[in-house]
Design a protein around this motif. Structure first.
Motif, mmCIF file in Angstrom:
data_model
loop_
_atom_site.group_PDB
_atom_site.id
_atom_site.type_symbol
_atom_site.label_atom_id
_atom_site.label_comp_id
_atom_site.label_asym_id
_atom_site.label_seq_id
_atom_site.Cartn_x
_atom_site.Cartn_y
_atom_site.Cartn_z
ATOM 1 N N CYS A 435 -16.150 -0.781 7.198
ATOM 2 C CA CYS A 435 -15.762 0.606 7.471
ATOM 3 C C CYS A 435 -14.393 0.603 8.138
ATOM 4 C CB CYS A 435 -16.810 1.318 8.341
ATOM 5 S SG CYS A 435 -17.128 0.508 9.917
ATOM 6 N N ASN A 436 -13.801 1.776 8.261
ATOM 7 C CA ASN A 436 -12.427 1.879 8.771
ATOM 8 C C ASN A 436 -12.265 1.325 10.182
ATOM 9 O OD1 ASN A 436 -11.515 3.073 6.402
ATOM 10 N ND2 ASN A 436 -11.906 5.152 7.132
ATOM 11 N N ALA A 437 -13.284 1.489 11.018
ATOM 12 C CA ALA A 437 -13.178 1.029 12.406
ATOM 13 C C ALA A 437 -13.020 -0.477 12.509
ATOM 14 C CB ALA A 437 -14.413 1.476 13.192
ATOM 15 N N MET A 438 -13.456 -1.223 11.479
ATOM 16 C CA MET A 438 -13.403 -2.689 11.520
ATOM 17 C C MET A 438 -12.058 -3.254 11.072
ATOM 18 S SD MET A 438 -17.097 -3.800 9.974
ATOM 19 C CE MET A 438 -18.636 -3.436 10.819
ATOM 20 N N MET A 439 -11.153 -2.414 10.609
ATOM 21 C CA MET A 439 -9.884 -2.918 10.085
ATOM 22 C C MET A 439 -9.065 -3.634 11.153
ATOM 23 S SD MET A 439 -8.257 -0.098 7.461
ATOM 24 C CE MET A 439 -8.447 1.332 8.530
ATOM 25 N N PRO A 440 -8.594 -4.864 10.874
ATOM 26 C CA PRO A 440 -7.652 -5.504 11.800
ATOM 27 C C PRO A 440 -6.278 -4.859 11.692
ATOM 28 C CG PRO A 440 -8.027 -6.897 9.871
ATOM 29 C CD PRO A 440 -8.964 -5.729 9.746
ATOM 30 N N SER A 441 -5.399 -5.176 12.637
ATOM 31 C CA SER A 441 -4.086 -4.515 12.718
ATOM 32 C C SER A 441 -3.266 -4.673 11.441
ATOM 33 C CB SER A 441 -3.296 -5.067 13.908
ATOM 34 O OG SER A 441 -3.945 -4.749 15.110
ATOM 35 N N GLN A 442 -3.295 -5.874 10.846
ATOM 36 C CA GLN A 442 -2.500 -6.103 9.646
ATOM 37 C C GLN A 442 -2.963 -5.208 8.504
ATOM 38 O OE1 GLN A 442 0.253 -7.951 9.505
ATOM 39 N NE2 GLN A 442 0.530 -7.201 7.408
ATOM 40 N N MET A 443 -4.280 -5.028 8.395
ATOM 41 C CA MET A 443 -4.823 -4.179 7.338
ATOM 42 C C MET A 443 -4.496 -2.710 7.588
ATOM 43 S SD MET A 443 -8.719 -4.153 5.842
ATOM 44 C CE MET A 443 -8.605 -5.862 5.328
ATOM 45 N N VAL A 444 -4.430 -2.316 8.858
ATOM 46 C CA VAL A 444 -4.074 -0.932 9.196
ATOM 47 C C VAL A 444 -2.688 -0.604 8.643
ATOM 48 C CG1 VAL A 444 -3.533 0.645 11.086
ATOM 49 C CG2 VAL A 444 -5.551 -0.816 11.236
ATOM 50 N N LYS A 445 -1.751 -1.549 8.774
ATOM 51 C CA LYS A 445 -0.385 -1.316 8.270
ATOM 52 C C LYS A 445 -0.365 -1.126 6.759
ATOM 53 C CE LYS A 445 1.750 -4.015 11.990
ATOM 54 N NZ LYS A 445 2.515 -5.248 12.316
ATOM 55 N N GLU A 446 -1.265 -1.836 6.050
ATOM 56 C CA GLU A 446 -1.278 -1.759 4.587
ATOM 57 C C GLU A 446 -1.999 -0.509 4.086
ATOM 58 O OE1 GLU A 446 -3.121 -5.329 3.269
ATOM 59 O OE2 GLU A 446 -1.635 -6.646 4.198
ATOM 60 N N ILE A 447 -3.092 -0.166 4.727
ATOM 61 C CA ILE A 447 -3.972 0.889 4.199
ATOM 62 C C ILE A 447 -3.651 2.264 4.791
ATOM 63 C CG2 ILE A 447 -6.388 1.676 4.161
ATOM 64 C CD1 ILE A 447 -7.186 -1.257 3.830
ATOM 65 N N CYS A 448 -3.216 2.290 6.039
ATOM 66 C CA CYS A 448 -3.010 3.575 6.725
ATOM 67 C C CYS A 448 -1.526 3.942 6.765
ATOM 68 C CB CYS A 448 -3.584 3.517 8.138
ATOM 69 S SG CYS A 448 -5.329 3.090 8.201
ATOM 70 N N GLN A 449 -0.899 3.966 5.620
ATOM 71 C CA GLN A 449 0.509 4.310 5.568
ATOM 72 C C GLN A 449 0.694 5.828 5.622
ATOM 73 O OE1 GLN A 449 2.488 2.420 2.297
ATOM 74 N NE2 GLN A 449 1.837 0.350 2.878
ATOM 75 N N ILE A 450 1.714 6.251 6.353
ATOM 76 C CA ILE A 450 1.986 7.688 6.494
ATOM 77 C C ILE A 450 3.420 7.964 6.051
ATOM 78 C CG2 ILE A 450 0.281 8.134 8.295
ATOM 79 C CD1 ILE A 450 2.409 7.727 10.389
ATOM 80 N N ASN A 451 3.682 9.214 5.650
ATOM 81 C CA ASN A 451 5.028 9.576 5.180
ATOM 82 C C ASN A 451 5.954 9.846 6.372
ATOM 83 O OD1 ASN A 451 4.305 12.129 6.123
ATOM 84 N ND2 ASN A 451 3.724 12.863 4.087
ATOM 85 N N GLU A 452 7.185 10.208 6.085
ATOM 86 C CA GLU A 452 8.189 10.408 7.138
ATOM 87 C C GLU A 452 7.800 11.543 8.077
ATOM 88 O OE1 GLU A 452 10.694 8.449 7.894
ATOM 89 O OE2 GLU A 452 10.017 7.135 6.269
ATOM 90 N N ALA A 453 7.222 12.606 7.503
ATOM 91 C CA ALA A 453 6.805 13.739 8.349
ATOM 92 C C ALA A 453 5.695 13.298 9.307
ATOM 93 C CB ALA A 453 6.328 14.892 7.473
ATOM 94 N N GLY A 454 4.804 12.478 8.808
ATOM 95 C CA GLY A 454 3.726 11.968 9.642
ATOM 96 C C GLY A 454 4.252 11.071 10.747
#
Length: 512
Positions: A435-454
């Motif tokens: 689940c999302n809570a288990m993501m390590p930091s490196q995976m957060v950078k890959e999966i949780c990308q946000i746009n410039e406004a974000g």
């Protein structure tokens, strides 16, 4: 004459077969060897009284009882029945060829009646694995053991019934349970529902997000605001247990002796709520022979710590490693045992000692600095592992008396399951992340990308609200879960904005 019976010892949540060898020969005295503890040694008196009650005789010769393997310590009174039956066969009072075909466990009372034992499910699983024909045990434990298929479960009330069964003088029908029928019949058997709660829609929303992403939560609010009531309903919106998870959870409760007589399978997610006076050993597990603690009993469910600052600091600190690794390792001189501990941490606290800091109507009477000192009872590393900080406000009179039907747990759960399915697909190639809570930091950078406004919004929020650096990853994980609930592939600015508001305790000016 030499006779052999088979029992079992439980270490952690797994069982080991114990061979019980009894030799009756010329001489005197009763000897028990193989590292038995006092409870096992005292079985001599219970066995003698029980067999005499039914007209059998205790051999007045040299009796040696060996519990093999001899280098494993044997504990508890559950070896009474196999020792008694082996003793009767070794002294030619029990005539049977099938004693070695059954794994046998049970505590004897002085009149030969069997008392229930702990750890039956892992023992039954090991008995089937080792190829035993069946499992003879107290009748009260038969329902629990019958969960295991392809194993004859023979429940007996007295030692006399066990003797007659082995000699072929009594027919006992094996206890059979359709595990899947029992599991699915109890799957949604909760006594509470979110429809019972009037108002508090923002808190329900936060708990829905927590359930969807497996996030840990802390609720901050005054006394009587409904924190405990809401917490008790969190398991009702979590995805239902799988059959494998149910068996795993039942094994832990079986080892701890928490199932009770005539229990079957645990089909609903556990909810454990220990009192704040609990010790660190009771929480994490331990003892001479390590037993599971509250965090393992919460495995696949929810651990609720009410009034979090009232717990001792050492108790709270022992949770830091289990929250990360999802398991607990208990080490002793001769053994190291792993207990599973994959739980959601749900906690609540008053905002200050008097309970009324930031209350809309009542005035806080705490002296200057008391709010910060109260909050400082919870360490930064522990708060770092809590994703959602939710402020709970009292319910208004109009909301309490409203006749409007609140949304049911079933409706919320459907959205949670849909979000979890997206995460299962996302992490199917990643071991140990579900689940999302288990993501390590490196995976957060890959999966949780946000746009410039974000990025601009997040930067502004961190600067204006004084959010700490540790809040960054947590906000991204929570916003990813919010996007999953909205069935969105991308994290949009509104998802990010909602996630930012769930970091109350990270704000530098929160405690004044």
């Amino acid at each position: 004459m030499l006779a052999k019976a088979f029992g079992s010892a439980v270490f952690g949540v797994n069982a080991t077969i114990i061979t019980i060898e009894i030799n009756v020969s010329q001489g005197t005295k009763f000897f028990m060897v193989g590292l038995p503890d006092n409870a096992v040694k005292e079985s001599e008196q219970r066995v003698e009284s029980a067999i005499k009650f039914f007209g059998y005789k205790m051999p007045r010769q040299k009796v040696v009882v060996n519990l093999a393997p001899a280098d494993i310590r044997k504990e508890g009174s559950a070896y009474d029945l196999p020792i008694a039956l082996g003793l009767l066969q070794a002294s030619d009072q029990l005539i049977t060829e099938s004693l070695h075909e059954y794994l046998i466990m049970g505590e004897l009372s002085l009149d030969g009646v069997l008392r229930p034992i702990k750890g039956v499910l892992p023992i039954a699983i090991e008995a089937r694995k080792q190829g035993f024909k069946g499992f003879i045990l107290p009748k009260e434990n038969a329902s629990e053991a019958s969960i295991v298929s392809n194993l004859e479960v023979i429940g007996v009330k007295t030692i006399k019934e066990a003797i007659d069964f082995l000699e072929g003088n009594l027919t006992i029908e094996p206890v059979a349970t359709n595990t899947r029928d029992v599991f699915f019949s109890q799957l949604n058997d909760y006594g509470v529902d979110f429809s019972d709660v009037q108002g508090q829609e923002n808190i329900k929303r936060a708990l829905e997000i927590a359930a969807a992403g497996g996030h840990n939560v802390i609720m901050i609010g005054p006394p009587g605001a409904g924190k405990t009531m809401l917490a008790k309903r969190l398991p009702t919106i979590l995805p239902p247990l799988s059959l494998h998870e149910a068996l795993e959870t039942t094994k832990i409760h079986s080892v701890a002796g928490k199932l009770g007589a005539n229990a079957h399978l645990i089909a609903t997610r556990p909810f454990r709520s220990p009192h704040h006076t609990i010790s660190d050993v009771a929480l994490v597990g331990g003892g001479g022979v390590p037993q599971p603690g509250e965090i393992s009993l919460s495995h696949n469910g929810v651990l609720f710590l009410d009034e979090l600052p009232e717990f001792k600091r050492t108790v709270l600190e022992v949770m830091r490693q289990p929250l990360e690794e999802r398991r607990v390792t208990i080490s002793r001189a001769k053994v190291s045992i792993d207990f599973p501990a994959n739980f959601m941490l749900l906690s609540s606290m008053n905002p200050c000692p008097c309970g009324y800091y930031n209350h809309p109507e009542k005035e806080c009477v705490c002296p200057p600095g008391a709010v910060q000192r109260y909050l400082n009872k919870i360490s930064g590393p522990l708060l770092d592992r809590i994703d959602l900080h939710v402020e709970v406000t009292p319910v208004s009179f109009d909301e309490m008396t409203s006749r409007r039907k609140a949304e049911s747990s079933e409706a919320i759960r459907e959205r949670v399951i849909a979000a979890r399915e997206k995460q299962t697909e996302r992490f199917k190639e990643t071991s140990g992340v579900y689940c999302n809570a288990m993501m390590p930091s490196q995976m957060v950078k890959e999966i949780c990308q946000i746009n410039e406004a974000g990025k601009a919004l997040l930067k502004s929020a961190m600067e204006r609200l004084g959010l700490s650096a540790r809040a960054y990853d947590r906000i991204l994980k929570v916003s990813r879960t919010i996007a999953d609930l909205a069935n969105s592939d991308d994290i949009r600015i509104e998802h990010l904005a909602e996630a930012i508001q769930y970091r109350s305790l990270d704000r530098e000016n929160w405690a004044g």
